[in-house]
Design an enzyme around this catalytic site. Structure first.
Site, PDB file in Angstrom:
ATOM      1  N   THR A  14       0.822  -1.205   0.000  1.00 16.73           N
ATOM      2  CA  THR A  14       0.000   0.000   0.000  1.00 16.73           C
ATOM      3  C   THR A  14       0.859   1.260   0.000  1.00 16.73           C
ATOM      4  OG1 THR A  14      -0.179   0.076   2.423  1.00 16.73           O
ATOM      5  CG2 THR A  14      -1.856  -1.171   1.236  1.00 16.73           C
ATOM      6  N   ASP A  15       0.203   2.373  -0.350  1.00 11.33           N
ATOM      7  CA  ASP A  15       0.867   3.673  -0.330  1.00 11.33           C
ATOM      8  C   ASP A  15       0.502   4.408   0.962  1.00 11.33           C
ATOM      9  OD1 ASP A  15      -1.758   4.588  -0.683  1.00 11.33           O
ATOM     10  OD2 ASP A  15      -1.477   5.085  -2.788  1.00 11.33           O
ATOM     11  N   GLY A  16       0.754   5.693   1.022  1.00  8.47           N
ATOM     12  CA  GLY A  16       0.481   6.487   2.221  1.00  8.47           C
ATOM     13  C   GLY A  16      -0.985   6.562   2.602  1.00  8.47           C
TER      14      GLY A  16
END
Length: 148
Positions: A14-16
């Site tokens: 996942t990203d931020g």
């Protein structure tokens, strides 16, 4: 034949915003393709041990809706075209957690090469196994190569 590969989006994917990063879709396609080949009766390891390799020559991916951390995902994989040296797989990435919402879809074009990296014909036993599992369709990559 259509294969299904189920998994959960890992936190590291996942990203931020805790959404699956786009760079993981090609990895998920490869997971689906490996499962497809196993169910067709061979695996990459067998193919490589005989001196042949499948190289991704083109990849296309369209993102439809986001996936988030811990979503249950299914990759549906189909072999849609096959020739002596080329094959095209199509993929649908489905968010099972969100009532089977389509998260993405794509295609990969693979070329069979020998140990020196030169295009080569698939071994006959592999070609026969794949031919029997094909779901013919003119995908986008196949159509662009054939001018259609």
């Amino acid at each position: 034949m259509v294969t299904q590969t189920d998994f959960r989006v890992r936190y590291s994917e996942t990203d931020g915003q805790r959404r699956a990063h786009h760079s993981h879709y090609p990895v998920w396609f490869e997971m689906g393709r490996a499962d497809f080949c196993r169910q067709a009766g061979f695996d990459y390891k067998h193919l490589e041990n005989t001196g042949f390799f499948l190289v991704v020559a083109r990849l296309e991916c369209q993102y439809k809706s986001p996936l988030e951390y811990d979503d249950l995902v299914r990759v549906e994989t189909r072999l849609i075209s096959l020739s002596r040296k080329l094959m095209t797989f199509s993929y649908r990435v489905i968010n099972i957690t969100q009532n089977e919402k389509l998260a993405g879809e794509g295609e990969t074009l693979l070329v069979c090469v020998d140990r020196e990296g030169r295009p080569a014909s698939l071994p006959p036993d592999v070609s026969e196994r794949l031919q029997s599992c094909m779901t013919p369709s003119k995908g986008k990559i196949h159509a662009s190569l054939s001018g259609g």
